[in-house]
Scaffold this motif. Structure first.
Motif, mmCIF file in Angstrom:
data_model
loop_
_atom_site.group_PDB
_atom_site.id
_atom_site.type_symbol
_atom_site.label_atom_id
_atom_site.label_comp_id
_atom_site.label_asym_id
_atom_site.label_seq_id
_atom_site.Cartn_x
_atom_site.Cartn_y
_atom_site.Cartn_z
ATOM 1 N N GLY A 10 46.364 77.284 11.156
ATOM 2 C CA GLY A 10 46.614 77.932 12.433
ATOM 3 C C GLY A 10 45.899 77.295 13.603
ATOM 4 N N ARG A 11 44.654 76.852 13.443
ATOM 5 C CA ARG A 11 43.904 76.289 14.564
ATOM 6 C C ARG A 11 43.651 74.794 14.444
ATOM 7 N N PHE A 12 43.840 74.252 13.248
ATOM 8 C CA PHE A 12 43.545 72.837 13.000
ATOM 9 C C PHE A 12 44.848 72.094 12.706
ATOM 10 N N THR A 13 44.994 70.915 13.309
ATOM 11 C CA THR A 13 46.171 70.100 13.053
ATOM 12 C C THR A 13 45.749 68.655 12.823
ATOM 13 N N ILE A 14 46.199 68.086 11.721
ATOM 14 C CA ILE A 14 45.941 66.681 11.403
ATOM 15 C C ILE A 14 47.227 65.906 11.642
ATOM 16 N N SER A 15 47.112 64.805 12.336
ATOM 17 C CA SER A 15 48.295 63.989 12.590
ATOM 18 C C SER A 15 47.878 62.550 12.844
ATOM 19 N N LYS A 16 48.887 61.673 12.906
ATOM 20 C CA LYS A 16 48.618 60.302 13.311
ATOM 21 C C LYS A 16 48.376 60.288 14.815
ATOM 22 N N GLY A 17 47.461 59.403 15.238
ATOM 23 C CA GLY A 17 47.152 59.287 16.636
ATOM 24 C C GLY A 17 48.147 58.401 17.362
ATOM 25 N N PRO A 18 48.012 58.332 18.681
ATOM 26 C CA PRO A 18 48.929 57.508 19.466
ATOM 27 C C PRO A 18 48.705 56.013 19.280
ATOM 28 N N SER A 19 47.507 55.630 18.853
ATOM 29 C CA SER A 19 47.212 54.217 18.639
ATOM 30 C C SER A 19 47.404 53.866 17.164
#
Length: 122
Positions: A66-75
């Protein structure tokens, strides 16, 4: 050679949002997991979650949903951990790590960063 380095930790206020970055150096490593962990003072390390870099599958610890999101960064070869509505109990050293296999919580993680400090004040 595989290496990870975190950045972005700082002092924030309750209710703020924060984005942490994990820079990955991976040579020709493929199909790996990127995990985020945290360790609060006096507590054991707990896993925030993980991202399968190739498949895009994610898993989160119960506290992180709900409060944490893991993703690939823009770089290229960066991952981010986005934390919303920070609470005092989120104060911890946040660390990223590299693992392999299916996306998971727990298990063996082979490469660890030094961590970045997040401090949440009232």
């Amino acid at each position: 050679q595989v290496h990870v380095e975190e950045s972005g930790g700082r002092s924030v206020r309750v209710g703020d949002s924060l984005t942490l970055t994990c820079k990955i150096t991976r040579d020709d490593l493929r199909n790996f997991l990127l995990g985020w962990f945290r360790q609060a003072p006096g507590k054991e390390r707990e896993q925030v979650g993980a991202l399968h870099w190739s498949l895009g599958e994610r898993v989160y610890g119960d506290f992180a949903k709900g409060r944490f999101t893991i993703s690939k960064g823009p770089s290229k070869d960066t991952a981010i951990l986005r934390i919303l509505n920070l609470q005092a109990e989120d104060t911890a050293v946040y660390t990223c790590a590299i693992g392999q296999g299916p996306v998971r919580l727990g298990g063996t993680w082979r490469v660890w960063g030094q961590g970045t400090q997040v401090t949440v004040s009232p």
